[in-house]
Write a protein that holds these residues in place. Structure first.
Motif, mmCIF file in Angstrom:
data_model
loop_
_atom_site.group_PDB
_atom_site.id
_atom_site.type_symbol
_atom_site.label_atom_id
_atom_site.label_comp_id
_atom_site.label_asym_id
_atom_site.label_seq_id
_atom_site.Cartn_x
_atom_site.Cartn_y
_atom_site.Cartn_z
ATOM 1 N N ASP B 42 0.786 -1.237 0.000
ATOM 2 C CA ASP B 42 0.000 0.000 0.000
ATOM 3 C C ASP B 42 0.817 1.285 0.000
ATOM 4 O O ASP B 42 0.319 2.336 0.376
ATOM 5 N N LEU B 109 -8.714 11.325 10.352
ATOM 6 C CA LEU B 109 -9.997 10.857 9.842
ATOM 7 C C LEU B 109 -10.775 10.145 10.944
ATOM 8 O O LEU B 109 -10.209 9.773 11.971
ATOM 9 N N GLY B 111 -12.260 7.201 12.957
ATOM 10 C CA GLY B 111 -11.881 5.805 13.143
ATOM 11 C C GLY B 111 -10.401 5.517 13.076
ATOM 12 O O GLY B 111 -9.994 4.361 13.062
ATOM 13 N N ALA B 112 -9.566 6.560 13.041
ATOM 14 C CA ALA B 112 -8.121 6.323 12.977
ATOM 15 C C ALA B 112 -7.593 5.871 14.335
ATOM 16 O O ALA B 112 -6.562 5.196 14.411
ATOM 17 N N MET B 224 -3.496 0.657 8.153
ATOM 18 C CA MET B 224 -4.089 -0.129 7.077
ATOM 19 C C MET B 224 -4.541 0.735 5.906
ATOM 20 O O MET B 224 -5.072 0.223 4.925
ATOM 21 N N THR B 225 -4.336 2.056 6.021
ATOM 22 C CA THR B 225 -4.789 2.959 4.971
ATOM 23 C C THR B 225 -4.148 2.626 3.632
ATOM 24 O O THR B 225 -2.977 2.268 3.569
ATOM 25 N N GLY B 226 -4.923 2.773 2.593
ATOM 26 C CA GLY B 226 -4.428 2.462 1.255
ATOM 27 C C GLY B 226 -3.846 3.681 0.563
ATOM 28 O O GLY B 226 -3.240 4.543 1.194
ATOM 29 N N GLN B 227 -4.097 3.766 -0.714
ATOM 30 C CA GLN B 227 -3.503 4.802 -1.553
ATOM 31 C C GLN B 227 -3.909 6.217 -1.150
ATOM 32 O O GLN B 227 -3.227 7.180 -1.445
ATOM 33 N N ASP B 228 -5.063 6.333 -0.499
ATOM 34 C CA ASP B 228 -5.569 7.658 -0.164
ATOM 35 C C ASP B 228 -4.757 8.351 0.933
ATOM 36 O O ASP B 228 -4.933 9.542 1.176
ATOM 37 N N LYS B 249 -2.750 0.884 14.916
ATOM 38 C CA LYS B 249 -3.188 -0.464 14.511
ATOM 39 C C LYS B 249 -2.081 -1.258 13.818
ATOM 40 O O LYS B 249 -2.347 -2.072 12.927
ATOM 41 N N ALA B 254 -1.135 -5.658 8.585
ATOM 42 C CA ALA B 254 -0.953 -4.722 7.484
ATOM 43 C C ALA B 254 0.527 -4.438 7.337
ATOM 44 O O ALA B 254 1.241 -4.297 8.323
#
Lengths: 306, 450
Positions: B42, B109, B111-112, B224-228, B249, B254
């Motif tokens: 990611d 954001l 839920g972070a 776990m955040t992706g490309q964003d 997390k 991840a």
């Protein structure tokens, strides 16, 4: 004056170019021919929307195959093919309807912070709005004040919330909630669970126990188990989906937080690999912003121009 | 399960063994694999592109050391560059050198993990001999204020008494004045989760910043955040001028490429990482370890730490003593079994061992023996203490009783006893031989360097 106007215009264009469609369009303007360079840039666009490498490569290969016979494919055609190819990797379009069993038990599971409790609150409000009698089980006894959060949602929605003290056994909450749902003649029992990383074995075992408790009290329960996924999540979502499905026999996905800039491309990978359908998508804070999933609309949103 | 990067690279380089230098094509092929590994982790595709280009340049023409496989050499270059990019050797501690009360603002954001991280941070600061005040300024999410108050009670750390009908900016301002009066030296501001494109809420953060002038403005981001991740980090940094990042997390599986993405678009250091649900699970960030993790290279250091964290010292000493006193019997075997089980799933443990990914791939589709272990433990549990200490007394009727008691078959009990006897014989032989004898056992052709 003139510079200011130009700057604004460019700014506006830049914003458009940040979206998938905008990027594809911009790409097309720079590369009227679909050549290797074009496909490479397209690959980057897809990767940037979290489709992941396997699905991206499949899509590029499909595009290559289908465009081979067309001399000068236009932008509309390209977009059409891409949208089609993405849609075929999503589960067939059919709106989810509440199963006939009463009470119908829906359990929400997922990792921490994906929006389980909020989703559950919105679901409760929607079911109550449809004239259903709803009971909520506050199965997250771990996170501080998770019960209070659900209580607020329950009051807003007009649904009874079954709660235990913090640190209580979630199985016991499930038991009481199931009993209450039967006693009150509820149409729907919504059960919240604590967020847990899918790698924590004992916590996944706890979910299995909750399921056993539900099944003992209400035949066939839980009738639906939905994995709540955050649209900003990257490739790890695939691991989450695999593990949660194995442990809880998840029947569908709720994709939250699609209102940011994230595109949630990872659900295409999950659908393609696991065949798990998406039930609802969350696109905002309001109750009505939890919407039934539609593959067509999802693909349109992937390409949306905002 | 992915092949490990080192296996893929070794395959790429297999054909050039014996050659002295890496050619452009060799490096090109290797970089394709590196690119894939980073994307799977990611890391943002733009960041990957720049990174791969930079490493490619460095790697071409490098001497291939005879003692190393070229694959490993490239990985070393890649890993070192990754670590460097993530700030290895740089200062990444919290900067609280200002006139108290010093403000720390957490944003991010939904839920972070901001609220939980606030609690963890307060505990950490108190251990560093500071006196923190927690300030709940999330008036939007139902019960968010209550959540921080509960955390404060659990930790016995004071929480500013705000209400959901107050203005977040006013809350922070009042909390600062309150801390000044009461002598708290650090303010931890828990702000509401918001989307980076939500102009009204981003403006609110700007106003809090202008009003309270926090020394640290930390972005709390989910590993776990992706490309964003790049868009989010860029937006928060542009509007607020971040001073650092807390990655949460990381106790999952991840690979955490977001760390590299965020770092490279903001240039701001990752200061802390969240590694568990417990309130003391907030740790310093190690760029070198993160680099290994992103590359899927396994993380032996983390494995050792995990073992140390779950098996407390006393218990380990007790186990060792018992092992010496009683020898390796079913009792000590069960203790070890339980200790391993506590550390997590076998799959996640194997994932931390370099090369174990390959072994797991060979077992394709085969279930890891989680269930088997459960059965084994059940069988041992159904034995009497005397039987556990000396399994030789287990005769036919005892076997039947044990099988019944553990819900297994007599064959299962037989199999366990047989395997255990073999293991015991081997342990005895190893103890007798010692390190010197072990060498003899392995033979002259063993090729071990000692």
């Amino acid at each position: 004056m003139a510079v200011g106007l130009f700057g604004r215009l460019r700014e506006g264009l830049a914003k458009t170019r940040e979206t998938l469609l905008g990027k594809v369009e911009a790409l097309f303007q720079g590369h009227p021919k679909v050549d290797e360079e074009f496909l490479e840039s397209l690959e980057e666009i897809l990767l940037g929307a979290d489709f992941g490498m396997p699905v991206t490569q499949e899509l590029i290969a499909a595009l290559r195959r289908r465009l081979k016979n067309e001399r000068e494919p236009d932008q509309g055609r390209l977009r059409e093919i891409l949208a089609e190819e993405i849609a075929t990797r999503l589960p067939a379009e059919q709106a989810w309807t509440l199963p006939a069993q009463r009470p119908c038990v829906i359990m929400l599971v997922g990792v921490n912070g994906v929006g389980k409790t909020t989703t559950l609150g919105k679901l409760a409000a929607q079911f109550v709005g449809q004239g259903k009698k709803v009971v909520i089980g506050a199965g997250d006894t771990f996170r501080a004040a998770a019960g209070e959060q659900l209580q607020v949602w329950g009051e807003r929605a007009g649904a009874e919330v079954i709660r235990h003290a913090e640190g209580a056994d979630p199985g016991a909450v499930a038991f009481d909630a199931a009993r209450a749902a039967v006693a009150r003649g509820a149409d729907v029992l919504l059960l919240d669970t604590a967020g847990r990383l899918h790698t924590k074995v004992n916590l996944m075992e706890e979910l299995k126990k909750v399921r056993r408790v539900l099944a003992r009290e209400i035949p066939g329960a839980p009738h639906e188990t939905w994995l709540v996924l955050d649209a900003t999540t990257g490739q790890n979502a695939l691991a989450q989906a695999k593990t949660f499905r194995a442990a809880t026999e998840a029947t569908g996905i709720v994709l939250t937080k699609l209102d940011g800039t994230a595109r949630g491309g990872i659900v295409v990978a999950i659908s393609a690999e696991l065949g798990l359908g998406v039930r609802f998508v969350g696109i905002g804070e309001g109750v009505a912003d939890l919407k039934p999933f539609s593959a067509g609309e999802f693909v349109a949103a992937l390409f949306r121009n905002d | 399960m992915f092949d490990t990067l080192s296996e893929k690279l070794d395959a790429v380089f297999k054909k050039l063994r014996g050659r002295g230098r890496l050619t452009e094509e060799d490096v090109q092929a290797a970089m394709r694999e590196v690119r894939l590994a980073l994307l799977e982790a990611d890391v943002n595709f733009k960041v990957v592109k720049d990174f791969v280009a930079a490493v490619r340049e460095r790697a071409v023409g490098q001497d291939v050391l005879q003692s190393l496989t070229p694959g490993q050499q490239v990985i070393r270059v890649v890993r070192d560059e990754l670590a460097l990019l993530m700030g290895s050797g740089e200062e990444n501690r919290l900067d609280l050198a200002a006139r108290p009360p010093v403000g720390i603002m957490l944003c991010g954001l939904q839920g972070a993990g901001k609220t939980t991280t606030c609690g963890k941070l307060a505990l950490k600061l108190r251990r560093d001999k500071r006196s923190p005040l927690l300030v709940p300024a999330d008036v939007y999410r139902p019960a968010a204020i209550e959540q921080l108050k509960v955390l404060g009670r659990q930790l016995d750390i004071p929480v500013f008494d705000s209400r959901a009908d107050q203005d977040p900016v006013a809350i922070c301002r009042e909390a600062r004045a309150f801390a000044d009066r009461q002598g708290y030296d650090t303010l931890i501001l828990d702000t509401a989760g918001r989307l980076h494109i939500d102009d009204a809420l981003m403006l609110e953060l700007e106003r809090i910043k202008a009003d309270v002038e926090p020394r640290e403005i930390l972005l709390v981001a989910d590993a776990m955040t992706g490309q964003d991740a790049v868009n989010v980090a860029t937006a928060f940094n542009e509007r607020l001028g971040l001073t650092g990042v807390i990655l949460t997390k990381l106790d999952g599986d991840a690979r955490g490429g977001a760390a590299l993405s965020i770092r490279s678009v903001t240039g701001k250091p990752i200061k802390l990482i969240g590694v568990g649900e417990k309130l003391d699970a907030l740790e310093a960030f190690h760029p070198e370890r993160m680099a290994q993790r992103i590359l899927g290279m396994g993380d032996v250091l983390s494995l050792i730490e995990k073992a140390e964290a779950t098996i407390d010292r006393e218990q380990a000493a007790e186990m060792a003593q018992q092992l010496r006193k009683e020898g390796f019997n079913l009792e000590t075997f069960r203790d070890q079994l339980r200790a391993v089980k506590k550390m997590g799933s076998l799959e996640s443990l194997l994932g931390m061992i370099p090369g174990a990914g390959k072994a797991m791939k060979q077992m394709q589709g085969m279930q890891l023996p989680e269930k088997e272990l459960q059965k084994v433990e059940a069988i041992i549990n159904s034995m009497t203490p005397a039987e556990r200490r000396d399994h030789r007394i287990i005769n036919g009727s005892r076997r039947l009783r044990i099988a019944k008691g553990s819900g297994t078959r007599v064959q299962d009990v037989n199999q366990l006893l047989k395997q255990f006897t073999e293991a015991q014989t081997m342990m005895k032989r190893m103890q007798k031989l010692g390190p010197k004898g072990l060498r003899g056992l392995l033979g002259k052709g063993g090729g071990l360097p000692f």
